[in-house]
Design a protein around this motif. Structure first.
Motif, PDB file in Angstrom:
ATOM      1  N   ALA A 284       0.830  -1.209   0.000  1.00 29.08           N
ATOM      2  CA  ALA A 284       0.000   0.000   0.000  1.00 29.08           C
ATOM      3  C   ALA A 284       0.862   1.257   0.000  1.00 29.08           C
ATOM      4  O   ALA A 284       0.582   2.222  -0.729  1.00 29.08           O
ATOM      5  CB  ALA A 284      -0.929  -0.012   1.217  1.00 29.08           C
ATOM      6  N   PHE A 285       1.926   1.262   0.800  1.00 27.13           N
ATOM      7  CA  PHE A 285       2.809   2.429   0.855  1.00 27.13           C
ATOM      8  C   PHE A 285       3.551   2.620  -0.470  1.00 27.13           C
ATOM      9  O   PHE A 285       3.689   3.749  -0.951  1.00 27.13           O
ATOM     10  CB  PHE A 285       3.802   2.269   2.004  1.00 27.13           C
ATOM     11  N   THR A 286       4.036   1.526  -1.047  1.00 28.41           N
ATOM     12  CA  THR A 286       4.790   1.632  -2.299  1.00 28.41           C
ATOM     13  C   THR A 286       3.923   2.170  -3.426  1.00 28.41           C
ATOM     14  O   THR A 286       4.346   3.051  -4.194  1.00 28.41           O
ATOM     15  CB  THR A 286       5.360   0.256  -2.687  1.00 28.41           C
ATOM     16  N   GLU A 287       2.706   1.649  -3.540  1.00 24.34           N
ATOM     17  CA  GLU A 287       1.820   2.121  -4.597  1.00 24.34           C
ATOM     18  C   GLU A 287       1.332   3.543  -4.330  1.00 24.34           C
ATOM     19  O   GLU A 287       1.223   4.350  -5.254  1.00 24.34           O
ATOM     20  CB  GLU A 287       0.620   1.179  -4.734  1.00 24.34           C
ATOM     21  N   GLY A 288       1.029   3.851  -3.071  1.00 22.70           N
ATOM     22  CA  GLY A 288       0.460   5.153  -2.764  1.00 22.70           C
ATOM     23  C   GLY A 288       1.475   6.269  -2.741  1.00 22.70           C
ATOM     24  O   GLY A 288       1.314   7.286  -3.428  1.00 22.70           O
ATOM     25  N   VAL A 289       2.545   6.103  -1.968  1.00 25.74           N
ATOM     26  CA  VAL A 289       3.542   7.160  -1.793  1.00 25.74           C
ATOM     27  C   VAL A 289       4.710   6.992  -2.752  1.00 25.74           C
ATOM     28  O   VAL A 289       5.166   7.954  -3.373  1.00 25.74           O
ATOM     29  CB  VAL A 289       4.037   7.200  -0.332  1.00 25.74           C
ATOM     30  N   GLY A 290       5.196   5.759  -2.891  1.00 27.10           N
ATOM     31  CA  GLY A 290       6.351   5.533  -3.749  1.00 27.10           C
ATOM     32  C   GLY A 290       6.069   5.809  -5.216  1.00 27.10           C
ATOM     33  O   GLY A 290       6.847   6.475  -5.903  1.00 27.10           O
ATOM     34  N   ASN A 291       4.934   5.293  -5.709  1.00 23.56           N
ATOM     35  CA  ASN A 291       4.577   5.478  -7.121  1.00 23.56           C
ATOM     36  C   ASN A 291       3.617   6.645  -7.342  1.00 23.56           C
ATOM     37  O   ASN A 291       3.143   6.855  -8.468  1.00 23.56           O
ATOM     38  CB  ASN A 291       3.948   4.196  -7.673  1.00 23.56           C
TER      39      ASN A 291
END
Length: 333
Positions: A284-291
């Motif tokens: 969730a963090f990677t898709e939301g904030v990272g990407n």
């Protein structure tokens, strides 16, 4: 004599709480006031929960129905997508792979935590006072260490060039481990993360188990030993049945804690290598904030909560079913 009897009756009424306002039954000072007191006491906690938990959840829910990327964020645009984010996520193989990986990761960690924590807790119950105090102090210090600080220590321990673990293994004869990269493969990275999480969680289980064992009557142990019961039989016939509520509650808490573990996994290798150690919170963090797909990240986080609720509901159902069976067996006896 009548005056003395009246005085004695009045004193008895005061001790028993039977004095009050005329027309109000003894011992009851306004039923409405007494009934509303618990709700008034709960009101501050409910307001704090609504402000700090409820409102962010509502905002996150609204965000999950939007197509919010960097462009919309800079231009302050609101582009509603409906359930498009959820359809895209649920139709993605990556989401289901991460979900299965998270469930397996949680199961392995919880089993290790409960097994090792139980052994250490039983060891505490058998040690002398000085050794018990020393071990308890070590457990408390490990438990009190901040998560990021503990994760940093483990990064140093398992460092490929200067790590203590590689140095010790090399000295013991495993020369191939002299410069082994512990975060270079999926299994080795999960091994480091599992050791870290188990090490952090074990004190909670061990100390609580030891505290629970002090409530067991010693007569039960003496009777079991007089009947010729061994160590395993004493545990299965006396300790475990008596502490069954503790095991059920602690396992439930550990499932929640491990399932939502984020800083340990992210700090060790940010879900790498090649996103092979991502669990649902990291995903969730990677898709939301990272990407920079904020709407997608919000939808994944809500689906993560849904998966966790499903797991805990299944566990609670098994627990209630087991308790009902035990009650039936006791009633039959």
């Amino acid at each position: 004599m009548a005056v003395q009897l009246d005085g004695a009756k009045a004193a008895t009424d005061r001790c028993a709480g039977r004095t009050g306002t005329p027309g109000v039954p003894p011992g009851r000072h306004g039923p409405g006031r007494r009934r509303g007191t618990p709700y008034l006491l709960l009101l501050p906690a409910l307001l704090a929960t609504a402000v700090f938990l409820g409102w962010p959840m509502v905002r996150n829910l609204l965000l999950s129905f939007q197509n919010l990327n960097m462009k919309e964020l800079i231009q302050h645009l609101t582009e509603w997508r409906g359930i498009g984010n959820y359809q895209e996520i649920l139709g993605s193989e990556q989401f289901w792979r991460v979900t299965g990986r998270t469930l397996v990761f949680t199961a392995v960690n919880v089993v290790l935590i409960m097994a090792l924590g139980t052994l250490v807790g039983l060891l505490l119950a058998r040690l002398g006072k000085k050794m018990r105090l020393t071990l308890s102090l070590a457990l408390v210090l490990a438990w009190a260490m901040p998560v990021i600080a503990a994760t940093t220590v483990f990064q140093w321990l398992f460092d490929s060039r200067y790590g203590v673990v590689n140095w010790v293994l090399d000295r013991l004869g495993w020369h191939a481990m002299a410069h082994y990269d512990w975060v270079g493969t999926q299994l080795s990275t999960f091994f480091v993360i599992t050791v870290l999480i188990v090490w952090q969680s074990l004190p909670f289980v061990a100390l609580n188990l030891y505290a629970a064992t002090t409530t067991i009557p010693q007569e039960l142990y003496e009777a079991a030993r007089m009947d010729g019961a061994g160590t395993w039989q004493v545990f299965t016939r006396v300790t475990f049945p008596f502490l069954r509520p503790f095991f059920l509650a602690t396992t439930f808490l550990e499932v929640i804690w491990v399932f939502k573990a984020f800083p340990q996994i992210f700090a060790i290798n940010q879900g790498g290598p090649d996103r092979l150690t991502e669990t649902l919170p990291i995903y969730a963090f990677t898709e939301g904030v990272g990407n920079l797909h904020f709407g997608m990240g919000a939808a994944i986080s809500l689906l993560t909560i849904a998966v966790l609720l499903a797991v805990t509901a299944y566990y609670l159902r098994l627990t209630l079913k087991q308790e009902a069976q035990e009650e039936q067996e006791e009633a039959a006896l």
